[in-house]
Design a protein around this motif. Structure first.
Motif, PDB file in Angstrom:
ATOM      1  N   GLU A   1     -48.227   8.781 -31.007  1.00 35.49           N
ATOM      2  CA  GLU A   1     -46.781   8.889 -30.797  1.00 35.49           C
ATOM      3  C   GLU A   1     -46.353   8.261 -29.476  1.00 35.49           C
ATOM      4  O   GLU A   1     -45.395   7.474 -29.422  1.00 35.49           O
ATOM      5  N   SER A   2     -47.061   8.593 -28.383  1.00 33.54           N
ATOM      6  CA  SER A   2     -46.635   8.071 -27.080  1.00 33.54           C
ATOM      7  C   SER A   2     -46.904   6.579 -26.959  1.00 33.54           C
ATOM      8  O   SER A   2     -46.130   5.852 -26.322  1.00 33.54           O
ATOM      9  N   MET A   3     -47.971   6.094 -27.590  1.00 33.21           N
ATOM     10  CA  MET A   3     -48.212   4.653 -27.581  1.00 33.21           C
ATOM     11  C   MET A   3     -47.106   3.937 -28.335  1.00 33.21           C
ATOM     12  O   MET A   3     -46.605   2.894 -27.897  1.00 33.21           O
ATOM     13  N   GLY A   4     -46.700   4.489 -29.455  1.00 32.95           N
ATOM     14  CA  GLY A   4     -45.597   3.898 -30.202  1.00 32.95           C
ATOM     15  C   GLY A   4     -44.318   3.871 -29.394  1.00 32.95           C
ATOM     16  O   GLY A   4     -43.556   2.894 -29.433  1.00 32.95           O
ATOM     17  N   ALA A   5     -44.086   4.937 -28.632  1.00 32.07           N
ATOM     18  CA  ALA A   5     -42.873   5.002 -27.807  1.00 32.07           C
ATOM     19  C   ALA A   5     -42.894   3.932 -26.723  1.00 32.07           C
ATOM     20  O   ALA A   5     -41.863   3.319 -26.416  1.00 32.07           O
ATOM     21  N   VAL A   6     -44.062   3.688 -26.137  1.00 36.01           N
ATOM     22  CA  VAL A   6     -44.190   2.638 -25.118  1.00 36.01           C
ATOM     23  C   VAL A   6     -43.877   1.274 -25.724  1.00 36.01           C
ATOM     24  O   VAL A   6     -43.095   0.489 -25.170  1.00 36.01           O
ATOM     25  N   LEU A   7     -44.471   0.976 -26.874  1.00 39.26           N
ATOM     26  CA  LEU A   7     -44.241  -0.318 -27.518  1.00 39.26           C
ATOM     27  C   LEU A   7     -42.782  -0.485 -27.933  1.00 39.26           C
ATOM     28  O   LEU A   7     -42.196  -1.563 -27.755  1.00 39.26           O
ATOM     29  N   ASP A   8     -42.199   0.566 -28.464  1.00 39.95           N
ATOM     30  CA  ASP A   8     -40.793   0.486 -28.888  1.00 39.95           C
ATOM     31  C   ASP A   8     -39.876   0.240 -27.694  1.00 39.95           C
ATOM     32  O   ASP A   8     -38.914  -0.528 -27.784  1.00 39.95           O
ATOM     33  N   ALA A   9     -40.171   0.903 -26.575  1.00 31.39           N
ATOM     34  CA  ALA A   9     -39.352   0.715 -25.379  1.00 31.39           C
ATOM     35  C   ALA A   9     -39.459  -0.719 -24.868  1.00 31.39           C
ATOM     36  O   ALA A   9     -38.449  -1.347 -24.508  1.00 31.39           O
ATOM     37  N   LEU A  10     -40.671  -1.259 -24.840  1.00 33.49           N
ATOM     38  CA  LEU A  10     -40.849  -2.645 -24.407  1.00 33.49           C
ATOM     39  C   LEU A  10     -40.102  -3.601 -25.329  1.00 33.49           C
ATOM     40  O   LEU A  10     -39.477  -4.565 -24.872  1.00 33.49           O
ATOM     41  N   ALA A  11     -40.150  -3.345 -26.624  1.00 31.93           N
ATOM     42  CA  ALA A  11     -39.475  -4.204 -27.586  1.00 31.93           C
ATOM     43  C   ALA A  11     -37.954  -4.173 -27.395  1.00 31.93           C
ATOM     44  O   ALA A  11     -37.273  -5.163 -27.664  1.00 31.93           O
ATOM     45  N   ARG A  12     -37.443  -3.054 -26.892  1.00 36.63           N
ATOM     46  CA  ARG A  12     -36.002  -2.932 -26.645  1.00 36.63           C
ATOM     47  C   ARG A  12     -35.604  -3.508 -25.287  1.00 36.63           C
ATOM     48  O   ARG A  12     -34.427  -3.483 -24.918  1.00 36.63           O
ATOM     49  N   GLY A  13     -36.579  -4.009 -24.535  1.00 36.61           N
ATOM     50  CA  GLY A  13     -36.286  -4.544 -23.217  1.00 36.61           C
ATOM     51  C   GLY A  13     -36.243  -3.496 -22.124  1.00 36.61           C
ATOM     52  O   GLY A  13     -35.765  -3.766 -21.018  1.00 36.61           O
ATOM     53  N   GLU A  14     -36.769  -2.314 -22.403  1.00 34.05           N
ATOM     54  CA  GLU A  14     -36.777  -1.233 -21.427  1.00 34.05           C
ATOM     55  C   GLU A  14     -38.087  -1.239 -20.634  1.00 34.05           C
ATOM     56  O   GLU A  14     -39.018  -1.998 -20.943  1.00 34.05           O
ATOM     57  N   HIS A  15     -38.162  -0.383 -19.621  1.00 31.61           N
ATOM     58  CA  HIS A  15     -39.352  -0.289 -18.781  1.00 31.61           C
ATOM     59  C   HIS A  15     -39.904   1.129 -18.875  1.00 31.61           C
ATOM     60  O   HIS A  15     -39.499   2.010 -18.105  1.00 31.61           O
ATOM     61  N   PRO A  16     -40.809   1.380 -19.810  1.00 26.51           N
ATOM     62  CA  PRO A  16     -41.327   2.740 -19.969  1.00 26.51           C
ATOM     63  C   PRO A  16     -42.127   3.181 -18.749  1.00 26.51           C
ATOM     64  O   PRO A  16     -42.659   2.361 -18.000  1.00 26.51           O
ATOM     65  N   LYS A  17     -42.198   4.484 -18.563  1.00 28.78           N
ATOM     66  CA  LYS A  17     -42.950   5.071 -17.455  1.00 28.78           C
ATOM     67  C   LYS A  17     -44.410   4.637 -17.528  1.00 28.78           C
ATOM     68  O   LYS A  17     -45.058   4.760 -18.565  1.00 28.78           O
ATOM     69  N   VAL A  18     -44.935   4.146 -16.421  1.00 28.82           N
ATOM     70  CA  VAL A  18     -46.336   3.741 -16.388  1.00 28.82           C
ATOM     71  C   VAL A  18     -47.200   4.914 -15.960  1.00 28.82           C
ATOM     72  O   VAL A  18     -46.704   5.944 -15.497  1.00 28.82           O
ATOM     73  N   GLY A  19     -48.522   4.745 -16.119  1.00 31.30           N
ATOM     74  CA  GLY A  19     -49.448   5.807 -15.747  1.00 31.30           C
ATOM     75  C   GLY A  19     -49.584   6.843 -16.846  1.00 31.30           C
ATOM     76  O   GLY A  19     -49.362   6.565 -18.033  1.00 31.30           O
ATOM     77  N   PRO A  20     -49.944   8.090 -16.478  1.00 29.04           N
ATOM     78  CA  PRO A  20     -50.134   9.136 -17.487  1.00 29.04           C
ATOM     79  C   PRO A  20     -48.864   9.389 -18.290  1.00 29.04           C
ATOM     80  O   PRO A  20     -47.765   9.430 -17.731  1.00 29.04           O
ATOM     81  N   GLN A  21     -49.038   9.590 -19.580  1.00 30.61           N
ATOM     82  CA  GLN A  21     -47.911   9.894 -20.460  1.00 30.61           C
ATOM     83  C   GLN A  21     -47.819  11.393 -20.734  1.00 30.61           C
ATOM     84  O   GLN A  21     -47.137  11.819 -21.667  1.00 30.61           O
TER      85      GLN A  21
END
Length: 226
Positions: free
Chosen positions: A172-192
């Motif tokens: 789930e969290s990996m999917g959220a990271v990829l989706d955020a990047l695809a939207r042009g956002e900057h997901p939180k780095v480091g521990p999820q």
């Protein structure tokens, strides 16, 4: 491995990159880099020069960056090296991409700690979004690579995307990271998950006041803060 499958040398690549030169900013950086090494030892700058060149190519191509052969030959000329010696460096380190990659190079650790902690779930999240190992998505956004240990075993499973690590991942969290990047956002780095770097999840279980400031427990006997 995506980015490491072979050196491309064809007329199209030559036509695009034969005139490669440092940008003014990178020319200043290159001068600073080579000045770190003693006279006659400029070959030692080959790794930082290749990294700088790969980043410049990435900026021009809006990708994570790669090293076309003419660019590596440029680095050789800059350092007074035989091109083969630059190629030896570039082909040894997997941080250098020898073929084009996407805007986001997703490197999934598949070594034992990450595998035991769920790297297959991380890969599944990638695959559900059209990423395939060793390939770049049709939109040029993602390149997926499975790699060996990336050094964050305490926070497994983890991935490196360009210069950033994403850790303690689930599907789930990996999917959220990829989706955020695809939207042009900057997901939180480091521990999820809720922890800082590799501190215990949920906070410390002993010496809890050390999370507030650097208490000196020496000589306290009962362990209370002094």
């Amino acid at each position: 491995m995506a980015g490491q499958s072979g050196i491309i040398d064809d007329p199209e690549v030559r036509a695009r990159w034969d005139g490669f030169q440092w940008t003014p900013e990178n020319a200043r950086k290159a001068k600073e880099i080579v000045a770190r090494y003693p006279e006659g030892r400029q070959m030692s700058a080959s790794i930082p020069f290749l990294d700088l060149a790969q980043r410049q190519v990435g900026a021009e191509a809006n990708t994570q960056g790669w090293l076309p052969l003419p660019v590596m030959e440029f680095v050789a000329r800059e350092l007074g090296m035989a091109p083969i010696h630059v190629l030896e460096v570039a082909t040894f380190y997997t941080m250098f991409n020898l073929v084009p990659v996407g805007r986001f190079h997703v490197q999934v650790c598949g070594t034992t700690p990450c595998m035991l902690r769920g790297s297959d779930d991380v890969l599944k999240a990638c695959e559900l979004r059209g990423l395939r190992k060793g390939h770049t998505t049709e939109d040029g956004l993602f390149t997926l690579t499975e790699v060996e240990c990336l050094g964050a075993c305490a926070n497994a499973p983890m991935v490196q995307i360009n210069d950033d690590n994403y850790e303690d991942l689930t599907e789930e969290s990996m999917g959220a990271v990829l989706d955020a990047l695809a939207r042009g956002e900057h997901p939180k780095v480091g521990p999820q998950v809720e922890r800082k770097t590799s501190c215990p999840e949920g906070g410390p279980t002993t010496l809890k006041k050390m999370a507030e400031r650097n208490y000196d427990y020496r000589g306290s006997g009962d362990g209370s803060a002094s």
